[in-house]
Design a protein around this motif. Structure first.
Motif, mmCIF file in Angstrom:
data_model
loop_
_atom_site.group_PDB
_atom_site.id
_atom_site.type_symbol
_atom_site.label_atom_id
_atom_site.label_comp_id
_atom_site.label_asym_id
_atom_site.label_seq_id
_atom_site.Cartn_x
_atom_site.Cartn_y
_atom_site.Cartn_z
ATOM 1 N N ARG A 111 -126.206 -37.049 -76.214
ATOM 2 C CA ARG A 111 -126.078 -36.433 -77.536
ATOM 3 C C ARG A 111 -124.777 -36.349 -77.961
ATOM 4 O O ARG A 111 -124.709 -36.523 -79.201
ATOM 5 N N VAL A 112 -123.919 -36.277 -77.102
ATOM 6 C CA VAL A 112 -122.420 -36.134 -77.584
ATOM 7 C C VAL A 112 -121.862 -37.452 -77.265
ATOM 8 O O VAL A 112 -121.157 -37.818 -78.490
ATOM 9 N N GLY A 143 -110.277 -20.577 -73.445
ATOM 10 C CA GLY A 143 -109.306 -19.357 -73.481
ATOM 11 C C GLY A 143 -110.528 -18.103 -73.230
ATOM 12 O O GLY A 143 -110.046 -16.982 -72.516
ATOM 13 N N ALA A 144 -111.692 -18.296 -73.941
ATOM 14 C CA ALA A 144 -112.416 -17.082 -73.722
ATOM 15 C C ALA A 144 -112.985 -16.901 -72.200
ATOM 16 O O ALA A 144 -112.971 -15.722 -71.762
ATOM 17 N N LEU A 145 -113.030 -18.048 -71.607
ATOM 18 C CA LEU A 145 -113.563 -17.894 -70.128
ATOM 19 C C LEU A 145 -112.333 -17.373 -69.067
ATOM 20 O O LEU A 145 -112.661 -16.523 -68.310
ATOM 21 N N ARG A 203 -122.360 -14.629 -67.400
ATOM 22 C CA ARG A 203 -122.819 -14.053 -68.419
ATOM 23 C C ARG A 203 -122.116 -14.352 -69.853
ATOM 24 O O ARG A 203 -123.235 -14.599 -70.958
ATOM 25 N N LEU A 204 -120.988 -14.490 -70.056
ATOM 26 C CA LEU A 204 -120.540 -15.003 -71.221
ATOM 27 C C LEU A 204 -120.983 -16.477 -71.723
ATOM 28 O O LEU A 204 -121.227 -16.634 -72.807
ATOM 29 N N GLY A 205 -120.679 -17.462 -71.028
ATOM 30 C CA GLY A 205 -121.080 -18.632 -71.225
ATOM 31 C C GLY A 205 -122.495 -19.088 -71.142
ATOM 32 O O GLY A 205 -122.994 -19.999 -71.605
ATOM 33 N N GLY A 227 -107.301 -19.250 -77.505
ATOM 34 C CA GLY A 227 -108.574 -19.580 -78.487
ATOM 35 C C GLY A 227 -109.447 -20.607 -77.635
ATOM 36 O O GLY A 227 -109.254 -20.827 -76.481
ATOM 37 N N GLY A 228 -110.683 -20.791 -78.225
ATOM 38 C CA GLY A 228 -111.498 -21.942 -77.781
ATOM 39 C C GLY A 228 -112.327 -21.439 -76.688
ATOM 40 O O GLY A 228 -112.131 -20.414 -76.255
ATOM 41 N N THR A 229 -113.116 -22.355 -76.139
ATOM 42 C CA THR A 229 -113.896 -21.949 -75.261
ATOM 43 C C THR A 229 -113.342 -21.547 -73.786
ATOM 44 O O THR A 229 -113.396 -20.532 -73.154
#
Lengths: 578, 578
Positions: free
Chosen positions: A543-544, A444-446, A482-484, A440-442
């Motif tokens: 910002r974070v 994981g996707a990458l 492309r994805l991120g 899951g999470g970022t």
């Protein structure tokens, strides 16, 4: 607690006024409460509901076609006055007689009763119906002396639907009483509610306990038990209500029932749905079929933490009235014409498609890939804590865990694919899909995208070659971009990926052996990753992180470099790939 | 806090399953989330929504005709995986292309993006729309990089309505982006939310402060300010959103707007309605007309305490789509055919009917009655604290205050009536209505009934006579019994009223002068009231007081005796009434 108000003593009045302004298509404010914004046919019985405020959607949330014609809105938890009830009833009258219905509380009984007397003195045909569904508030042999809780919804809906169908006042009255007499409720509370402007809740339930049978204004419960799981709460409520279930066949009872699972204020819908699973299971076991059940906030007590269960044991006539269309702020039914059921196959995506074996050369490469994935898995296990710590400074601290979950899942999927004879391409695509799913999470996707793109580049036929590996790396980096959507300088793992891929292809083009090119690419990537730390340190991530300025590298760039170094050190790039 | 769960790690999945069991007419559970339970026409664009769980009604609460075709449901506050999204999209597809829309968060962008790539590879026409309405999360000149909050409702509804109308995927995509680009939101939070099973909230807002711009998963706010009143909160939100308002005429903007006032978890609807009053006022001043606004829980964050405001600046096409019928668990519109507006006169009951003067004799009696009411008022003032204390032991402690409020109001009404020449009957009816209105509660209703019934017995013509007074007392006692439903022995004021009325009429029948009969009746009532105390002492009131056993008399019986004694002592029963 109740935090948002202007003048606490004016809270209930302002709330009713706001409701009428927000939903002018449903209600109009009049002295004492609201009436329907829409016209009713002449001669239709008028159903007036009401009671104290603080119980939304009770009572004004149920005014509209198919339910109430008017709602009398008292102060918070206080009965409205007789003159309020009189005023709302007069404004809602359609010339067909007036039914005033409300929970069975002393103040309400008196004031609504007085209003009824005054209206009768003026020639109106007025009936009152006191809802009395709470099993905790009185003995079983004298149910009409009990108090009313969420059973209001049922009685008001049945009465409103009967009026809408054009029944006479005698008929509507009989149906409403019948609905009341077949309805039982029981509630539990976990914590008290706070009146607007008060510093303390009206009452407390001891921590870790729940109070069974506690009333909607904090009336004492029957007993206290330790706080239960969702399923234990469901059992307790079902047991309590079903102890008074009608027997099948009794006065037309068909085994079908209205079932309401009600949140009293701060128990959220998701929690109620979890409880519902068990309620539904228990009712099925008991032979009770719910008919259009409702799960949500039906009768609240400001911000009280609690749940109640209401069951109405139906006959056919009551069932039809319960299912009739209704259009109010809080209860709407019958929107859009009825539609056919959608046919959904049970296993949309669960069965994996069978693997077509790859070429012998690609299977050999796949075996190397499995070794590489095992290396990656071990690195994520060894560094889980460190990566987690790094991520916790600016993120949610789950990067180490996510990497371990992902790599572990990928290795398992890779073994399954290898056993089925997969080529390197299919093996990596399967491993990538599982990485994404397990992590899951970022990240994981990458990482899922990295493995998938790499696999697609290799295919299931081509043997290993430095060129194929370099192309695979390049495609993987493209997929991540492309994805991120990140580019170099955004302080993400892309900052490390790009120099890695650039160095690798440049060195390979220069004829440097793959194992050496890989080492040099890793060094370039590491140096770029270190610069992300420098950058974060200088700028902070305002910002974070607000004012904090942190010398920490991006966790994704860091773990990427770790894994590339380990792969380089593992002596995977056997001579045949050069 | 979130209290109700079984296994915290399984919470989101159990909640989705419960939702599907409770509302099988709306949703079917599939791997990764839910799809519509109802069939859609072949070739209709499928609108897939989704994201992490814990945001009910986001996301599965919006699946149904006129809105989404499927919802992908991740774990609590966590993006669903690509395979979940892929599975839901496949199950929801109607052959007209697939739109996947979700809030603009990194994890969601990655996983939904990956699912889209996989679907495209299989030949589906897939578009993704990232909702980005939160003004606090990014600069004004790059709004599509902002995160998505309650603006989801608008974008999903517009897309769903456009799909329902049969628009092509290009058209639906354009409309959804247009809705997104014209939508702005801002939120404030007062306290954090607790994950199921966690002992502490994810974050805290300092007590007495509110955090402006805080994200739906606790992402840091922009700044903190002291907690405001409901109207101040409204001003802050309206100012923040309207700072980015479109200008009238811009790209078809008509001055009409969708307005959503959203509770994030534990801010209740009544509080939102109080805020809404000021929001509506401010928007009217700014020339913005809300179109079918929604006030309630639209996008929650578990039990976070907070409010957000969303405004979509409409053109005619978007307005039509917003108003289209929709039928989902959480949003329903278009139930029941449209109806005409009800005409309600503004002053239902506010103007008192003028008083017809009574006979001279009755006016004289009325003057005596006013004196009696003055005596009563003084007794309630003198004994307010004592009666309150008595009531606090077994009740809510407001009996003293209620009696004072009621008697004071009654005296004022009586003076007004006397000045208008009212006879004793009308004067008492007016005083009784005002007592009930001013006092509220049970005692207010009963004393209102006493005065009213007494007045009706006296009428406006008859002069004073012992017989008339005895009849009036008898009628008053009857009214209390009819209204309250209590009989002797129920340990209420009826226990004192009945011996009072019985003794008075018996003595009067024996020829005892009224003043003396009144004294004897008071003594009989007091002795009965004392016996209620004795009874309470012996039995306790176990249902209300648990194990406590109290030697306290009923407060209503006690105050009745006080007032009767004072009237007897006041020498009001002049010779002409004997």
């Amino acid at each position: 607690m109740t935090r948002v108000f202007n003048d606490p003593s004016n809270f209930a009045l302002e709330a009713v006024s706001g409701m009428a302004t927000a939903y002018p298509q449903y209600v109009k404010a009049v002295h004492g409460g609201v009436v329907r914004a829409t016209a009713s046919p002449d001669g239709q019985v008028a159903v007036i509901v009401g009671g104290g405020s603080g119980h939304f959607p009770a009572f004004a949330g149920w005014v509209g076609p198919g339910m109430a014609h008017g709602a009398v809105c008292g102060n918070i938890f206080a009965s409205p006055s007789a003159s309020q009830a009189y005023s709302v009833a007069k404004a809602a009258d359609n010339g067909g007689g007036i039914i005033i219905t409300y929970g069975n509380y002393a103040g309400d009984v008196l004031h609504f009763g007085q209003a009824a007397e005054r209206l009768r003195a003026e020639g109106y045909d007025v009936r009152t119906i006191e809802v009395s569904d709470d099993v905790a508030s009185g003995p079983r042999d004298d149910t009409r002396k009990r108090r009313g809780v969420a059973g209001d919804v049922v009685v008001f809906k049945i009465a409103g639907a009967a009026a809408e169908r054009g029944h006479t006042i005698d008929e509507v009255t009989e149906l409403a009483w019948r609905a009341n007499d077949r309805t039982r409720s029981l509630g539990v509370a976990f914590d008290g509610c706070t009146l607007p402007g008060a510093a303390e809740p009206l009452f407390h339930v001891p921590a870790g306990q729940m109070s069974v049978g506690l009333g909607v204004h904090g009336e004492p419960g029957v007993y206290e038990v330790p706080m239960g799981t969702a399923s234990q709460i469901a059992d307790l409520l079902v047991d309590g209500v079903m102890a008074e279930a009608l027997e099948i066949g009794t006065e037309g009872y068909s085994g079908r029932a209205i079932v309401l699972l009600n949140g009293l204020g701060t128990v959220k819908c998701e929690e109620l749905y979890v409880v519902w699973n068990r309620v539904a299971e228990r009712l099925t076991d008991a032979g009770v079929t719910p008919v259009l059940p409702e799960v949500g906030e039906l009768m609240t007590s400001l911000d009280m933490a609690g749940i109640s269960l209401t069951i109405t044991f139906l006959d056919d006539e009551l069932e039809e009235l319960w299912c009739d269309p209704v259009d109010t702020i809080a209860l709407r039914r019958g929107a859009v014409a009825e539609r056919a059921e959608r046919q959904v196959s049970d296993d949309t995506d669960q069965a994996e498609t069978p693997i077509t074996p790859g070429s012998e050369a690609s299977q050999a490469l796949a075996a190397q890939v499995v070794k590489g994935l095992e290396v990656i898995k071990q690195v994520t296990i060894d560094n889980e804590a460190e990566l987690g710590k790094l991520d916790a400074i600016a993120g949610d601290g789950d990067h180490g865990q996510g990497m371990r979950y992902g790599a572990t899942g990928a290795v398992e999927a890779a073994h399954r694919a290898a056993e089925a004879g997969a080529g390197a391409g299919t093996l990596l695509v399967r491993a990538g899909a599982q990485w994404s799913e397990s992590a899951g999470g970022t990240s994981g996707a990458l990482w899922g995208a990295i493995l998938t793109a790499f696999g697609r580049a290799l295919g299931d036929e081509t043997p290993a070659s430095p060129q194929a590996i370099v192309t695979g790396v390049r495609d993987a980096v493209d997929a991540v971009q492309r994805l991120g959507g990140a580019t170099v300088g955004d302080k993400t793992m892309v900052d490390a990926l790009i120099p890695f891929a650039d160095t690798l292809s440049a060195k390979q083009a220069e004829g440097v052996p793959l194992a050496e090119a890989w080492q040099q690419a890793t060094t370039a990537a590491q140096s770029a990753a270190d610069r992300t730390a420098d950058f974060v340190s200088k700028l902070g991530r305002s910002r974070v992180l607000g004012e904090k300025s942190l010398g920490v590298p991006d966790p994704g760039a860091t773990s990427f470099c770790m894994l590339m170094r380990a792969l380089g050190d593992a002596d995977l790039f056997a001579s045949e790939t050069n």
